[in-house]
Design an enzyme around this catalytic site. Structure first.
Site, PDB file in Angstrom:
ATOM      1  N   SER A 147      36.840  36.204  43.542  1.00 47.07           N
ATOM      2  CA  SER A 147      36.057  36.828  42.466  1.00 47.07           C
ATOM      3  C   SER A 147      35.029  37.836  42.979  1.00 47.07           C
ATOM      4  O   SER A 147      34.457  38.593  42.182  1.00 47.07           O
ATOM      5  CB  SER A 147      35.355  35.758  41.629  1.00 47.07           C
ATOM      6  OG  SER A 147      36.288  35.090  40.806  1.00 47.07           O
ATOM      7  N   LYS A 151      35.536  41.400  41.910  1.00 48.02           N
ATOM      8  CA  LYS A 151      35.320  41.855  40.530  1.00 48.02           C
ATOM      9  C   LYS A 151      34.265  42.954  40.425  1.00 48.02           C
ATOM     10  O   LYS A 151      34.500  43.968  39.763  1.00 48.02           O
ATOM     11  CB  LYS A 151      34.967  40.662  39.642  1.00 48.02           C
ATOM     12  CG  LYS A 151      36.143  39.711  39.416  1.00 48.02           C
ATOM     13  CD  LYS A 151      35.727  38.452  38.675  1.00 48.02           C
ATOM     14  CE  LYS A 151      36.918  37.520  38.498  1.00 48.02           C
ATOM     15  NZ  LYS A 151      36.538  36.218  37.914  1.00 48.02           N
ATOM     16  N   TYR A 154      45.805  42.134  39.486  1.00 51.47           N
ATOM     17  CA  TYR A 154      44.598  41.316  39.592  1.00 51.47           C
ATOM     18  C   TYR A 154      44.749  40.283  40.704  1.00 51.47           C
ATOM     19  O   TYR A 154      43.822  40.075  41.510  1.00 51.47           O
ATOM     20  CB  TYR A 154      44.340  40.636  38.245  1.00 51.47           C
ATOM     21  CG  TYR A 154      43.264  39.585  38.282  1.00 51.47           C
ATOM     22  CD1 TYR A 154      41.930  39.933  38.437  1.00 51.47           C
ATOM     23  CD2 TYR A 154      43.579  38.232  38.152  1.00 51.47           C
ATOM     24  CE1 TYR A 154      40.931  38.969  38.464  1.00 51.47           C
ATOM     25  CE2 TYR A 154      42.596  37.263  38.176  1.00 51.47           C
ATOM     26  CZ  TYR A 154      41.274  37.631  38.333  1.00 51.47           C
ATOM     27  OH  TYR A 154      40.297  36.668  38.371  1.00 51.47           O
ATOM     28  N   TYR A 179      28.881  32.856  37.931  1.00 51.21           N
ATOM     29  CA  TYR A 179      29.507  31.870  37.062  1.00 51.21           C
ATOM     30  C   TYR A 179      28.474  31.254  36.113  1.00 51.21           C
ATOM     31  O   TYR A 179      27.607  31.952  35.598  1.00 51.21           O
ATOM     32  CB  TYR A 179      30.223  30.784  37.882  1.00 51.21           C
ATOM     33  CG  TYR A 179      31.313  31.306  38.787  1.00 51.21           C
ATOM     34  CD1 TYR A 179      32.251  32.226  38.324  1.00 51.21           C
ATOM     35  CD2 TYR A 179      31.424  30.885  40.102  1.00 51.21           C
ATOM     36  CE1 TYR A 179      33.260  32.696  39.147  1.00 51.21           C
ATOM     37  CE2 TYR A 179      32.434  31.344  40.931  1.00 51.21           C
ATOM     38  CZ  TYR A 179      33.345  32.259  40.447  1.00 51.21           C
ATOM     39  OH  TYR A 179      34.346  32.730  41.261  1.00 51.21           O
ATOM     40  N   VAL A 189      35.598  31.751  44.735  1.00 55.02           N
ATOM     41  CA  VAL A 189      36.003  30.378  45.032  1.00 55.02           C
ATOM     42  C   VAL A 189      36.494  30.206  46.468  1.00 55.02           C
ATOM     43  O   VAL A 189      36.755  29.087  46.900  1.00 55.02           O
ATOM     44  CB  VAL A 189      37.077  29.885  44.045  1.00 55.02           C
ATOM     45  CG1 VAL A 189      36.508  29.790  42.645  1.00 55.02           C
ATOM     46  CG2 VAL A 189      38.303  30.792  44.083  1.00 55.02           C
TER      47      VAL A 189
END
Length: 521
Positions: A172, A175, A295, A347, A365
């Protein structure tokens, strides 16, 4: 030696160094070079260079290193570094080296700063708990004992501790990077036709949209999948080219095993993709399956702590890579990215992180935490064990301890805030203004102003052009202090109060307020 260095600087139309300048003098030591790798060369130049935070692998020093390497190759045995050879080797990099050895970088005392970072690293290493992510099988293979921290300042000063050369996937953490590339390429308005800007208040992989039927923000899975559909036309190699520029050409790789693992276990993301398709969230003619595939590819991009810290530093530096000087991203793209990282990047812990740490960050993660201290540095932490919301246990602890020690929190610089260490270089104009204001307050007996300076962590030992501190001025100059009841307070009592301010702590503040009331302040 000082005369030689002054001549060298004058040759490049630079002012002479202020003596004594031990670090710069160490540049010109007449010492021997061996044919071994630079790390083993008994040469004070390299030791002094490391003390500034610069690495011999810095792309900006490539000419200097190439000249030194060539000098060693040309010598049959041992070569003496005489002034002529030294000038030849460093001539192309004289501006950067002068800035480094005059301590003009953002962190002037880099050795002390690095020592503090090491202490934080080892104290954080003792943190236990958390579990390595196993819902993506490839991630479960990493040891929970792995722990690394790397930083890169906006001037290219580097420091690393721990397992900083081990490749891991961005997950992530990609992103904010893909969002920044999308805004840079397509523009803010176009990107946010499809993605919102608000924290979702929900889990990152929730099947949820905002009231306009758009993903809440680019930092949740739904938003990142839509951003991937916008970037798909640039292709995987196009995005990789951006990331490599952000990393200053340092390691950026790809884990095909993780990519395949993501596809095989990505049921939740496929569900999000079909939900987005149902709600017509994708651009016209976009292929949902292709966007998901893209992705998964982006999440499987590999970096190390060292290369990741340069990426973070590029964000900290307004889109300019610190070690290459190349403008990779627009200032607008970086500003938007940091804003969303600050509010949505961690998160379900984003609010608490903004409260306690107060800096833009993004976690993944894989155990990565990409942290940005705007206009100062970028940091990449990595340790696989995760807490209940998916953030690295050690990474979160390190960030909190970092801000507890240094005044990096966005709101640490508010007036009267508790004192913390500030490793940053104060600009000459700001310093001069601060000294003038401090001296004027001491001259005029303005105890309230002096108290504000002390509580704002101003260096009360600053000297004016006559090498006087504010204590000297307060004791030797100025008029008696007139209290509110028109009584006159002798100036030496004002001086005693100022001395107390110098030595005050939080425990002394009640007494300090009482003493100030005597002065009518």
């Amino acid at each position: 030696m000082y005369k030689y260095i002054s001549t060298l600087l004058a040759h490049h139309n630079l002012p002479p160094p202020p003596p004594p300048l031990s670090l710069l003098i160490s540049l010109g030591l007449i010492v021997s070079l061996s044919h071994s790798h630079f790390a083993n060369v008994p040469f004070s130049f390299f030791q002094a260079l490391r003390s500034t935070g610069l690495l011999t692998s810095d792309p900006r020093l490539s000419d200097c290193m190439r000249q030194l390497r060539q000098s060693m190759q040309d010598s049959a045995g041992t070569v003496m570094m005489d002034p002529k050879l030294f000038r030849k080797c460093v001539g192309a990099n004289i501006l950067l080296l002068t800035q480094a050895f005059r301590r003009k970088f953002i962190i002037p005392d880099f050795e002390a700063f690095a020592s503090n970072i090491n202490q934080l690293y080892y104290s954080t290493q003792r943190q236990v708990g958390g579990h390595v992510a196993d819902y993506i099988p490839q991630l479960a293979k990493f040891s929970p004992d792995l722990w690394g921290v790397s930083l890169c300042t906006v001037d290219g000063q580097r420091h690393s501790a721990g397992d900083t050369k081990v490749p891991f996937c961005l997950q992530s953490c990609v992103k904010p990077l893909e969002y920044a590339i999308a805004v840079h390429e397509i523009g803010t308005e176009h990107v946010h036709r499809y993605v919102g800007k608000e924290p979702s208040g929900l889990k990152f992989n929730q099947l949820s949209l905002d009231e306009e039927d758009k993903p809440h923000n680019p930092m949740v899975n739904a938003g990142a999948i839509v951003i991937s559909s916008l970037l798909k036309v640039r292709g995987f190699l196009g995005v990789m080219e951006y990331l490599k520029k952000m990393a200053g050409t340092e390691y950026v790789g790809f884990s095909n095993a993780t990519f395949q693992s993501e596809k095989e276990t990505g049921d939740r993301n496929f569900a999000i993709g079909y939900y987005l398709k149902e709600k017509k969230c994708f651009p016209k003619n976009a292929d949902m399956i292709a966007a998901l595939d893209f992705y998964f590819q982006l999440c499987s991009i590999e970096v190390t702590c060292e290369s990741g810290s340069v990426m973070a530093a590029t964000l900290a530096n307004g889109g300019i890579c610190p070690i290459t000087g190349e403008q990779v991203l627009s200032a607008e793209a970086v500003r938007n990215t940091l804003s969303l990282m600050h509010s949505c990047g961690m998160y379900d812990f984003s609010g608490q992180f903004a409260f306690h740490v107060g800096l833009p960050a993004k976690s993944g993660v894989s155990g990565a935490v990409l942290l940005v201290v705007p206009n100062v540095m970028g940091i990449m932490c990595w340790s696989p064990p995760l807490d209940r919301v998916g953030n690295s246990v050690r990474g979160i602890h390190f960030c909190q301890e970092l801000v507890s020690l240094f005044n990096f929190h966005n709101y640490d610089n508010l007036r009267h805030f508790a004192r913390k260490l500030d490793p940053r270089r104060q600009s000459l104009d700001d310093r001069n203004r601060s000294v003038v204001n401090l001296m004027f307050a001491a001259y005029s007996g303005d105890v309230s102003a002096l108290r504000r300076f002390a509580l704002s962590a101003v260096d009360m030992e600053e000297k004016d052009y006559d090498s006087r501190t504010a204590l000297h001025v307060a004791s030797a100059e100025g008029d008696p202090v007139i209290c509110h009841d028109n009584t006159v307070l002798p100036h030496n009592m004002c001086f005693n109060l100022i001395v107390h301010i110098w030595n005050s702590s939080v425990a002394d503040m009640v007494e300090l307020e009482w003493m100030a009331s005597l002065c009518g302040q």
